[in-house]
Scaffold this active site. Structure first.
Site, PDB file in Angstrom:
ATOM      1  N   ASP A  83       1.083  -7.579   7.464  1.00  0.00           N
ATOM      2  CA  ASP A  83       1.402  -6.919   6.203  1.00  0.00           C
ATOM      3  C   ASP A  83       2.461  -7.779   5.513  1.00  0.00           C
ATOM      4  O   ASP A  83       3.632  -7.738   5.872  1.00  0.00           O
ATOM      5  CB  ASP A  83       1.922  -5.513   6.491  1.00  0.00           C
ATOM      6  CG  ASP A  83       2.309  -4.751   5.233  1.00  0.00           C
ATOM      7  OD1 ASP A  83       2.394  -5.377   4.155  1.00  0.00           O
ATOM      8  OD2 ASP A  83       2.559  -3.531   5.329  1.00  0.00           O
ATOM      9  N   THR A 107       0.851  -5.729  -0.969  1.00  0.00           N
ATOM     10  CA  THR A 107       0.930  -5.122  -2.287  1.00  0.00           C
ATOM     11  C   THR A 107       0.794  -6.230  -3.326  1.00  0.00           C
ATOM     12  O   THR A 107       0.830  -7.416  -3.008  1.00  0.00           O
ATOM     13  CB  THR A 107       2.270  -4.401  -2.501  1.00  0.00           C
ATOM     14  OG1 THR A 107       3.329  -5.340  -2.249  1.00  0.00           O
ATOM     15  CG2 THR A 107       2.413  -3.215  -1.577  1.00  0.00           C
ATOM     16  N   GLU A 156     -17.584   2.259  -9.457  1.00  0.00           N
ATOM     17  CA  GLU A 156     -17.730   2.397  -8.004  1.00  0.00           C
ATOM     18  C   GLU A 156     -18.640   1.306  -7.458  1.00  0.00           C
ATOM     19  O   GLU A 156     -19.672   0.987  -8.038  1.00  0.00           O
ATOM     20  CB  GLU A 156     -18.302   3.769  -7.655  1.00  0.00           C
ATOM     21  CG  GLU A 156     -17.288   4.888  -7.805  1.00  0.00           C
ATOM     22  CD  GLU A 156     -17.841   6.228  -7.350  1.00  0.00           C
ATOM     23  OE1 GLU A 156     -19.059   6.306  -7.103  1.00  0.00           O
ATOM     24  OE2 GLU A 156     -17.065   7.189  -7.254  1.00  0.00           O
ATOM     25  N   LYS A 190       6.223  -6.196  -6.045  1.00  0.00           N
ATOM     26  CA  LYS A 190       7.287  -6.872  -5.296  1.00  0.00           C
ATOM     27  C   LYS A 190       7.386  -8.336  -5.725  1.00  0.00           C
ATOM     28  O   LYS A 190       7.399  -8.629  -6.914  1.00  0.00           O
ATOM     29  CB  LYS A 190       7.078  -6.714  -3.788  1.00  0.00           C
ATOM     30  CG  LYS A 190       6.992  -5.249  -3.330  1.00  0.00           C
ATOM     31  CD  LYS A 190       6.911  -5.169  -1.821  1.00  0.00           C
ATOM     32  CE  LYS A 190       6.910  -3.742  -1.322  1.00  0.00           C
ATOM     33  NZ  LYS A 190       5.598  -3.074  -1.508  1.00  0.00           N
ATOM     34  N   TYR A 244     -15.738   3.758 -15.103  1.00  0.00           N
ATOM     35  CA  TYR A 244     -16.031   3.955 -13.682  1.00  0.00           C
ATOM     36  C   TYR A 244     -16.792   2.741 -13.170  1.00  0.00           C
ATOM     37  O   TYR A 244     -17.743   2.282 -13.804  1.00  0.00           O
ATOM     38  CB  TYR A 244     -16.890   5.205 -13.478  1.00  0.00           C
ATOM     39  CG  TYR A 244     -16.174   6.314 -12.751  1.00  0.00           C
ATOM     40  CD1 TYR A 244     -15.704   6.125 -11.455  1.00  0.00           C
ATOM     41  CD2 TYR A 244     -15.972   7.551 -13.357  1.00  0.00           C
ATOM     42  CE1 TYR A 244     -15.044   7.141 -10.794  1.00  0.00           C
ATOM     43  CE2 TYR A 244     -15.313   8.580 -12.699  1.00  0.00           C
ATOM     44  CZ  TYR A 244     -14.854   8.365 -11.411  1.00  0.00           C
ATOM     45  OH  TYR A 244     -14.202   9.367 -10.748  1.00  0.00           O
ATOM     46  N   ARG A 288       1.308  -2.287  -9.690  1.00  0.00           N
ATOM     47  CA  ARG A 288       1.333  -1.621  -8.380  1.00  0.00           C
ATOM     48  C   ARG A 288      -0.076  -1.490  -7.834  1.00  0.00           C
ATOM     49  O   ARG A 288      -0.947  -0.913  -8.475  1.00  0.00           O
ATOM     50  CB  ARG A 288       2.008  -0.252  -8.496  1.00  0.00           C
ATOM     51  CG  ARG A 288       3.466  -0.407  -8.844  1.00  0.00           C
ATOM     52  CD  ARG A 288       4.265   0.869  -8.790  1.00  0.00           C
ATOM     53  NE  ARG A 288       5.663   0.513  -8.992  1.00  0.00           N
ATOM     54  CZ  ARG A 288       6.496   0.139  -8.028  1.00  0.00           C
ATOM     55  NH1 ARG A 288       6.068   0.092  -6.775  1.00  0.00           N
ATOM     56  NH2 ARG A 288       7.729  -0.198  -8.294  1.00  0.00           N
TER      57      ARG A 288
END
Length: 419
Positions: free
Chosen positions: A205, A231, A61, A234, A59, A240
């Protein structure tokens, strides 16, 4: 021939043979088919190793140097590397690499920059835009007042003067540029000028074209737009995920929008994979690869057009092309099924001024990123143009076996390495 996956997945095979079997099946499917979905690629073994690493257990955060949990020193290392490498690739003043997807990155911008009900001007989904650019089925179309611009009916390309007129009339708070099925070069300078004229923010984008931008094969929106989202898969050929590039003035708001606004703990294994992919994208080999991606797409487009298929916008400047299969008497869904029957994976897609439902569609979208990663070149694009055109123009009772054998010959000649 498929390279074995049994050694790296031996533990999984023994622990959960059902999941193992599904992964093995997918490996065989990808190896035996030609993947032509424009939004997909084939990551390197190094990226997959990072994604499957022990980084998934931690974790973290918060952000580097400002975590809410202890023991994050190595999380800080990989996240900082990812951010530095994005800046080296694209420029920009502030980077956030924590978004879980491109959709998350876009939503983070909206939540940072807009109030509920603000006006958004984005590209129509059926003209090549994206769900998160204000589609009514997406929260971007439900939380904000949206108007869409589209392509010219004759050229099927964007007319920036039309976009300017719409912006003047609508007075949006933000203009969204970028597309998921638009095959031509985007004029980011014109978008910037329009946004400035009407007092709007500009978000680009670049999810589909990020790899081309990194290689200098498409104009770079960084420095022109207030926000650039993308992203990491691609054309970038990473895991991803997503990221946001913005100005120093918007950096704190974007960070707070991502965490704690939209997400909790970041996926540190994915961020490690992003860092690896960004490092790969900084190499001369990656730039040469992107040039082959574009050359393959143009060669394929030329071959399909020469064989009588109608291409939306007349061709391509990028990694993707869109075929109007309705002109050949098919629906997009039927064309997708035909290609699947001969070993080619593609997706049905709406085309400008669509008359079918999105689940049926009038087009088929093809891309060359994964084929190029696999090693296929111009000669193979000529062969594929002949195969695809033949299958899409054949009578309804055509026999797919002859086409399937040709596809399998190509797949066997260019095996996927490292499966």
């Amino acid at each position: 021939m498929i390279h074995t996956i049994e050694d790296p997945l031996g533990q999984l095979r023994d622990t959960d043979p059902e999941v193992y079997s599904a992964i093995l099946g997918e490996a065989r499917r990808q190896a035996g088919h030609l993947e032509m979905i424009a939004s997909e690629n084939w990551t390197s073994a190094a990226v997959r190793q990072a994604v499957g690493s022990i980084m998934t257990d931690k974790y973290a955060e918060g952000y580097p140097g400002k975590r809410y949990y202890g023991g994050c020193e190595y999380m800080d290392v990989v996240e900082t590397l990812a951010k530095e490498r994005v800046t080296a690739l694209f420029g920009g003043e502030h980077v956030n690499v924590q978004p879980h997807s491109g959709a998350s990155a876009n939503t983070a911008v909206y939540f940072a920059a807009l109030k509920i009900g603000d006006r958004v001007l984005g590209m129509d989904l059926s003209h090549g835009g994206h769900l998160t650019h204000g589609s009514p089925v997406n929260l971007s179309g439900q939380f904000y007042s949206v108007r869409h611009y589209g392509v010219d009916r004759e050229t099927e390309q964007l007319d920036m003067e039309t976009v300017r007129r719409q912006a003047r009339e609508f007075q949006p708070a933000i203009i969204v540029a970028g597309a998921s099925a638009y095959p031509r070069t985007l004029d980011f300078t014109a978008f910037r000028d329009i946004a400035r004229e009407v007092g709007a923010l500009l978000m680009v984008d670049m999810a589909h074209i990020a790899g081309l931008v990194a290689a200098g094969l498409h104009p770079n929106p960084v420095g022109l737009a207030d926000f650039v989202t993308s992203t990491t898969h691609k054309t970038l050929r990473g895991p991803r995920g997503g990221f946001v590039i913005t100005t120093a003035g918007w950096g704190t708001k974007i960070d707070k929008s991502v965490f704690p606004g939209l997400q909790g703990g970041p996926l540190m294994n994915i961020i490690a994979g992003k860092a690896v992919a960004f490092g790969e994208a900084l190499t001369p080999q990656f730039r040469a690869y992107q040039a082959r991606v574009v050359a393959n797409a143009k060669r394929l487009a030329d071959g399909l057009r020469e064989r009588g298929l109608r291409l939306v916008a007349g061709g391509t400047d990028t990694h993707l092309l869109l075929i109007d299969v309705k002109a050949s008497g098919l629906t997009g869904r039927a064309a997708q099924d035909r290609l699947a029957s001969i070993g080619i994976t593609a997706n049905k897609n709406t085309i400008p001024f669509e008359t079918e439902k999105p689940t049926v569609a009038s087009g088929i979208r093809l891309g060359t990123p994964q084929l190029t990663t696999r090693g296929l070149g111009l000669e193979e694009m000529d062969a594929l143009a002949d195969i695809i055109a033949g299958a899409l123009t054949a009578p309804a009772d055509f026999d797919p076996l002859a086409y399937l054998r040709r596809v399998q010959t190509l797949a066997e000649a260019f095996p996927l390495a490292g499966i």
